[in-house]
Design a protein around this motif. Structure first.
Motif, PDB file in Angstrom:
ATOM      1  N   ARG A 122      36.797 -58.424 -47.352  1.00  0.00           N
ATOM      2  CA  ARG A 122      36.891 -58.663 -45.902  1.00  0.00           C
ATOM      3  C   ARG A 122      35.552 -58.304 -45.263  1.00  0.00           C
ATOM      4  NH1 ARG A 122      40.862 -57.211 -42.202  1.00  0.00           N
ATOM      5  NH2 ARG A 122      39.455 -55.480 -41.915  1.00  0.00           N
ATOM      6  N   ASP A 123      35.096 -59.115 -44.331  1.00  0.00           N
ATOM      7  CA  ASP A 123      33.764 -58.862 -43.761  1.00  0.00           C
ATOM      8  C   ASP A 123      33.676 -57.469 -43.122  1.00  0.00           C
ATOM      9  OD1 ASP A 123      35.395 -59.522 -41.640  1.00  0.00           O
ATOM     10  OD2 ASP A 123      33.880 -60.690 -40.587  1.00  0.00           O
ATOM     11  N   ASP A 124      34.789 -57.037 -42.521  1.00  0.00           N
ATOM     12  CA  ASP A 124      34.770 -55.736 -41.843  1.00  0.00           C
ATOM     13  C   ASP A 124      34.583 -54.580 -42.833  1.00  0.00           C
ATOM     14  OD1 ASP A 124      36.371 -56.640 -39.013  1.00  0.00           O
ATOM     15  OD2 ASP A 124      36.756 -57.781 -40.830  1.00  0.00           O
ATOM     16  N   ASP A 125      34.853 -54.827 -44.105  1.00  0.00           N
ATOM     17  CA  ASP A 125      34.700 -53.763 -45.108  1.00  0.00           C
ATOM     18  C   ASP A 125      33.264 -53.671 -45.624  1.00  0.00           C
ATOM     19  OD1 ASP A 125      37.357 -53.188 -44.877  1.00  0.00           O
ATOM     20  OD2 ASP A 125      37.959 -54.459 -46.560  1.00  0.00           O
ATOM     21  N   SER A 134      39.067 -56.528 -32.779  1.00  0.00           N
ATOM     22  CA  SER A 134      38.679 -55.800 -34.001  1.00  0.00           C
ATOM     23  C   SER A 134      37.353 -55.073 -33.762  1.00  0.00           C
ATOM     24  CB  SER A 134      38.501 -56.774 -35.175  1.00  0.00           C
ATOM     25  OG  SER A 134      39.611 -57.602 -35.314  1.00  0.00           O
ATOM     26  N   TYR A 135      36.823 -55.174 -32.555  1.00  0.00           N
ATOM     27  CA  TYR A 135      35.512 -54.593 -32.239  1.00  0.00           C
ATOM     28  C   TYR A 135      35.633 -53.616 -31.070  1.00  0.00           C
ATOM     29  CZ  TYR A 135      34.214 -58.410 -35.245  1.00  0.00           C
ATOM     30  OH  TYR A 135      34.125 -59.249 -36.316  1.00  0.00           O
ATOM     31  N   PRO A 136      36.410 -52.528 -31.244  1.00  0.00           N
ATOM     32  CA  PRO A 136      36.658 -51.620 -30.116  1.00  0.00           C
ATOM     33  C   PRO A 136      35.401 -50.959 -29.575  1.00  0.00           C
ATOM     34  CG  PRO A 136      37.496 -50.695 -32.191  1.00  0.00           C
ATOM     35  CD  PRO A 136      37.143 -52.127 -32.460  1.00  0.00           C
TER      36      PRO A 136
HETATM   37 ZN    ZN Z   1      36.433 -59.737 -39.804  1.00  0.00          ZN
END
Ligand code: ZN
Ligand code: PRP
Length: 297
Positions: free
Chosen positions: A55-58, A128-130
């Motif tokens: 996942r890109d966020d990881d 997803s970008y708090p």
């Molecule tokens: Zn993402």
């Protein structure tokens, strides 16, 4: 992770906007891969380089903990991690990659109660970008409840979980499919090559540098395409926005057709069909994509 490895690991988005172009770039850099059975791993066949599909966020986390030496990720994801982590070590950006252009935007339901930025005051915003969102709200002097979601942010308003969303927008197709429209842009982003902050990683620096040099070489020529099209002059601004390249396009007039122009743009990766269809929708005709054999900047 502190194991000694003689193979370099590069983290790439498993399925999403950046996946295809990221792998295309690695192939342009001369890497050949075999896919693992679980499709989470690409084993490098001609260089000691493996690709982790995640996942890109990881990706920032994998770089920071040293599980991967390099990663291809949206600059927005790195920015979020940097803001959220305060003084924690962060991944360093090596270079922008010229694809994956997008914006982090606030969007609200079509025909809903929120019509202006000021209306966001007191609302619930899913994202997803708090950290990026909180910074923007603070700068605007707005208060809102931030609802943190890791995926499917675009359906939050329909589920009654939020009044607005703050998410990445590229073509706008996801917003349109969910009857949402943009209210404000928070930041512009694109894919970047990032590096683990561990200078003394487990993998030889030489190998990392060799791969980075290959990627830079691939970006500066091979794999480039020339996009050619004709269009009404009035559509130029909208068309230029959509062009995948970072260079300025060449624009010339067409003899006998004062309202039309011909546009040539250098693209680092092959524009996909969706991009070509969008160009057509904006009025482009005779759209052609040509291979660039050699290039001298
Ligand atoms: Zn993402
Ligand atoms: C982003 C975003 C939307 C989509 C928008 O997802 O969350 O789902 O791209 O693109 P569009 O405007 O072209 O429809 P991303 O690929 O970053 O994956 P993720 O949200 O699962 O991390």
């Amino acid at each position: 992770m502190n194991d000694t490895r003689d193979r370099l690991r590069i983290a790439v988005q498993k399925s999403g906007r950046l996946s295809e172009a990221s792998l295309a770039l690695l192939r342009d850099a001369g890497l050949a891969f075999r896919t693992s059975r679980d499709r989470l791993f690409l084993y490098g066949e001609n260089m000691p380089v493996d690709v982790l599909l995640v996942r890109d966020d990881d990706i920032p986390g994998l770089l920071v903990e040293g599980s991967c030496e390099l990663g291809i990720v949206g600059r927005n994801v790195l920015d979020e991690q940097r803001l959220a982590g305060a003084d924690a070590p962060t991944a360093a950006t090596i270079q922008p990659l010229g694809f994956g252009a997008c914006r982090l935007a606030l969007a609200v339901p079509d025909g809903g109660a929120i019509a202006t930025i000021a209306d966001l005051d007191g609302s619930r915003i899913a994202t997803s970008y708090p950290a990026l969102l909180a910074g923007w709200l603070r700068a605007q002097g707005l208060r809102a409840d931030i609802v943190v979601l890791t995926g499917s942010v675009e359906i939050a308003p329909r589920l009654g979980k939020a009044d607005a969303i703050c998410d990445l927008v590229s073509s706008g197709a996801t917003l349109a499919a969910n009857q949402l429209h943009e209210l404000a842009t928070i930041l512009h982003s694109e894919a970047v090559l990032a590096r683990s902050p561990h200078a003394l990683g487990a993998v030889p620096t030489q190998l990392i540098e060799r791969l980075c040099a290959r990627i830079a070489g691939a970006l500066s020529g091979a794999g480039a395409r020339l996009l050619m099209l004709q269009a009404p002059r009035s559509a130029l601004a909208a068309i230029t926005q959509l062009l995948p390249g970072r260079e300025r396009p060449s624009v010339v007039g067409l003899d006998g057709y004062p309202d039309d122009i011909a546009v040539q743009a250098l693209c680092r990766t092959t524009p996909d069909w969706q991009q070509l269809e969008e160009l057509k929708r904006l009025g482009a005709r005779s759209v052609m994509v040509l291979n660039v054999e050699r290039m001298l900047a």
